[in-house]
Write a protein that holds these residues in place. Sequence first.
Motif, mmCIF file in Angstrom:
data_model
loop_
_atom_site.group_PDB
_atom_site.id
_atom_site.type_symbol
_atom_site.label_atom_id
_atom_site.label_comp_id
_atom_site.label_asym_id
_atom_site.label_seq_id
_atom_site.Cartn_x
_atom_site.Cartn_y
_atom_site.Cartn_z
ATOM 1 N N ALA A 117 0.878 -1.020 -0.079
ATOM 2 C CA ALA A 117 -0.154 0.058 -0.122
ATOM 3 C C ALA A 117 0.962 1.375 -0.068
ATOM 4 O O ALA A 117 0.500 2.131 -0.744
ATOM 5 N N MET A 118 1.939 1.302 0.976
ATOM 6 C CA MET A 118 2.874 2.418 0.898
ATOM 7 C C MET A 118 3.553 2.591 -0.463
ATOM 8 O O MET A 118 3.505 3.725 -1.016
ATOM 9 N N ILE A 119 4.152 1.743 -1.094
ATOM 10 C CA ILE A 119 4.813 1.745 -2.191
ATOM 11 C C ILE A 119 3.637 2.226 -3.586
ATOM 12 O O ILE A 119 4.146 3.040 -4.190
ATOM 13 N N GLU A 120 2.655 1.661 -3.567
ATOM 14 C CA GLU A 120 1.625 1.979 -4.444
ATOM 15 C C GLU A 120 1.302 3.379 -4.305
ATOM 16 O O GLU A 120 0.856 4.356 -5.334
ATOM 17 N N LYS A 121 1.113 4.028 -2.990
ATOM 18 C CA LYS A 121 0.984 5.343 -2.855
ATOM 19 C C LYS A 121 2.009 6.134 -3.302
ATOM 20 O O LYS A 121 1.713 7.222 -3.923
ATOM 21 N N LEU A 122 3.124 5.733 -3.152
ATOM 22 C CA LEU A 122 4.571 6.694 -3.631
ATOM 23 C C LEU A 122 4.487 6.576 -5.026
ATOM 24 O O LEU A 122 4.825 7.648 -5.780
ATOM 25 N N ILE A 123 4.241 5.690 -5.766
ATOM 26 C CA ILE A 123 4.013 5.401 -7.331
ATOM 27 C C ILE A 123 2.886 6.508 -7.740
ATOM 28 O O ILE A 123 3.014 7.124 -8.801
ATOM 29 N N ALA A 124 1.752 6.357 -7.357
ATOM 30 C CA ALA A 124 0.701 7.379 -7.561
ATOM 31 C C ALA A 124 1.224 8.497 -7.529
ATOM 32 O O ALA A 124 0.575 9.593 -8.378
ATOM 33 N N ASN A 125 1.639 9.264 -6.058
ATOM 34 C CA ASN A 125 2.143 10.342 -6.048
ATOM 35 C C ASN A 125 3.034 10.751 -7.056
ATOM 36 O O ASN A 125 3.137 11.826 -7.812
ATOM 37 N N PHE A 126 4.126 10.069 -7.481
ATOM 38 C CA PHE A 126 5.011 10.243 -8.402
ATOM 39 C C PHE A 126 4.315 10.506 -9.754
ATOM 40 O O PHE A 126 4.886 11.462 -10.704
ATOM 41 N N GLY A 184 4.962 14.094 -10.576
ATOM 42 C CA GLY A 184 6.366 14.044 -11.087
ATOM 43 C C GLY A 184 7.442 14.153 -10.051
ATOM 44 O O GLY A 184 8.653 14.147 -10.435
ATOM 45 N N THR A 185 7.197 13.963 -8.968
ATOM 46 C CA THR A 185 8.070 13.997 -7.704
ATOM 47 C C THR A 185 7.657 13.105 -6.442
ATOM 48 O O THR A 185 6.381 13.180 -6.408
ATOM 49 N N ILE A 186 8.479 13.121 -5.805
ATOM 50 C CA ILE A 186 8.212 12.637 -4.372
ATOM 51 C C ILE A 186 8.996 13.071 -3.333
ATOM 52 O O ILE A 186 9.239 12.452 -2.427
ATOM 53 N N SER A 187 9.293 14.295 -3.495
ATOM 54 C CA SER A 187 10.220 15.133 -2.545
ATOM 55 C C SER A 187 9.429 14.959 -1.333
ATOM 56 O O SER A 187 10.357 15.199 -0.157
ATOM 57 N N ALA A 188 8.247 14.927 -0.946
ATOM 58 C CA ALA A 188 7.867 15.035 0.468
ATOM 59 C C ALA A 188 8.272 14.108 1.378
ATOM 60 O O ALA A 188 7.999 13.827 2.506
ATOM 61 N N TYR A 189 8.606 12.828 0.647
ATOM 62 C CA TYR A 189 8.940 11.438 1.311
ATOM 63 C C TYR A 189 10.426 11.121 1.232
ATOM 64 O O TYR A 189 10.843 10.041 1.828
ATOM 65 N N CYS A 194 13.400 7.136 -9.217
ATOM 66 C CA CYS A 194 12.390 7.569 -9.811
ATOM 67 C C CYS A 194 12.677 9.001 -10.042
ATOM 68 O O CYS A 194 12.516 9.431 -11.451
ATOM 69 N N GLN A 195 13.033 9.735 -9.238
ATOM 70 C CA GLN A 195 13.322 11.283 -9.466
ATOM 71 C C GLN A 195 14.442 11.383 -10.654
ATOM 72 O O GLN A 195 14.624 12.180 -11.480
ATOM 73 N N SER A 196 15.458 10.754 -10.382
ATOM 74 C CA SER A 196 16.744 10.690 -11.339
ATOM 75 C C SER A 196 16.430 10.282 -12.731
ATOM 76 O O SER A 196 16.841 10.801 -13.896
ATOM 77 N N GLN A 197 15.640 9.378 -13.019
ATOM 78 C CA GLN A 197 15.017 8.562 -14.257
ATOM 79 C C GLN A 197 13.781 9.539 -14.668
ATOM 80 O O GLN A 197 13.641 9.124 -15.885
ATOM 81 N N GLN A 198 13.113 10.091 -13.987
ATOM 82 C CA GLN A 198 11.602 10.427 -14.196
ATOM 83 C C GLN A 198 10.914 9.508 -14.672
ATOM 84 O O GLN A 198 10.227 9.589 -15.738
ATOM 85 N N SER A 199 10.853 8.519 -14.055
ATOM 86 C CA SER A 199 10.200 7.227 -14.204
ATOM 87 C C SER A 199 9.762 6.497 -12.880
ATOM 88 O O SER A 199 10.528 6.530 -11.997
ATOM 89 N N SER A 200 8.572 5.882 -12.771
ATOM 90 C CA SER A 200 8.193 5.335 -11.635
ATOM 91 C C SER A 200 8.437 3.885 -11.685
ATOM 92 O O SER A 200 8.361 3.014 -10.766
ATOM 93 N N GLU A 201 9.190 3.446 -12.756
ATOM 94 C CA GLU A 201 9.692 1.806 -12.893
ATOM 95 C C GLU A 201 10.705 1.614 -11.785
ATOM 96 O O GLU A 201 10.452 0.353 -11.145
ATOM 97 N N PRO A 202 11.592 2.222 -11.174
ATOM 98 C CA PRO A 202 12.250 1.731 -10.113
ATOM 99 C C PRO A 202 11.443 1.156 -8.812
ATOM 100 O O PRO A 202 11.697 0.271 -8.264
ATOM 101 N N LEU A 203 10.177 2.339 -8.430
ATOM 102 C CA LEU A 203 9.563 1.813 -7.287
ATOM 103 C C LEU A 203 8.571 0.719 -7.831
ATOM 104 O O LEU A 203 8.388 -0.072 -6.989
ATOM 105 N N LYS A 204 8.441 0.484 -9.095
ATOM 106 C CA LYS A 204 7.507 -0.747 -9.351
ATOM 107 C C LYS A 204 8.385 -2.085 -9.119
ATOM 108 O O LYS A 204 7.951 -2.849 -8.727
#
Length: 187
Positions: A82-91, A95-100, A163-173
């Motif tokens: 659930a937590m990682i899915e939330k991070l992916i959705a935020n990204f 386009g960022t997850i800076s709050a985390y 994710c931030q450096s690649q501008q992709s959610s694939e790493p968190l996936k």
Amino acid sequence: MDTKSLIIDIATTLFQQKGYIGVGLNEILKACNMSKGSLYHHFPNGKEELLIACLQSMSEGMTNDIEDIFDEFPTTKDAIVAMIEKLIANFESEGTISAYTYTSIISEMALLSEPVRNACSDLYKKMQGIYSNKLMSDGFSKETAGSIAVMISASIEGGIILCQSQQSSEPLKAVLQLLPTLVNRNE
């Protein structure tokens, strides 16, 4: 919102966007629409004291969010998913997850400021404590739970950075595919 909270809120956003070194005191003052005297009234030791207040505020928000997720789900595996899915959705929506993440601040300041390093370290200890407690309730020993908690923190933090450096959610996936299997096994 009181003045001190407003300063912390605005400065936190600026630090997350530009890092500690990338944000000047004048930029913070301008964004807050206040004088140096007003800022120093609330933060007599200046920018570093403000940064520590921002880190503590971020820590509170992040740990509350993590605790809510980990309280909602019956197992560590379900909570992590659930937590990682939330991070992916935020990204994917922002386009960022800076709050985390504190990574940019840690990489800039950990060697330069012991108080900043300690504030960052405290957050990670709190997060790992949440993970470890849930793992122990799943049947892992305290020692194993502690080790896995470090792995969870490192995997998620690393996934966010990638994710931030690649501008992709694939790493968190990728983290989402593999990390739950680590916490699904009993010793």
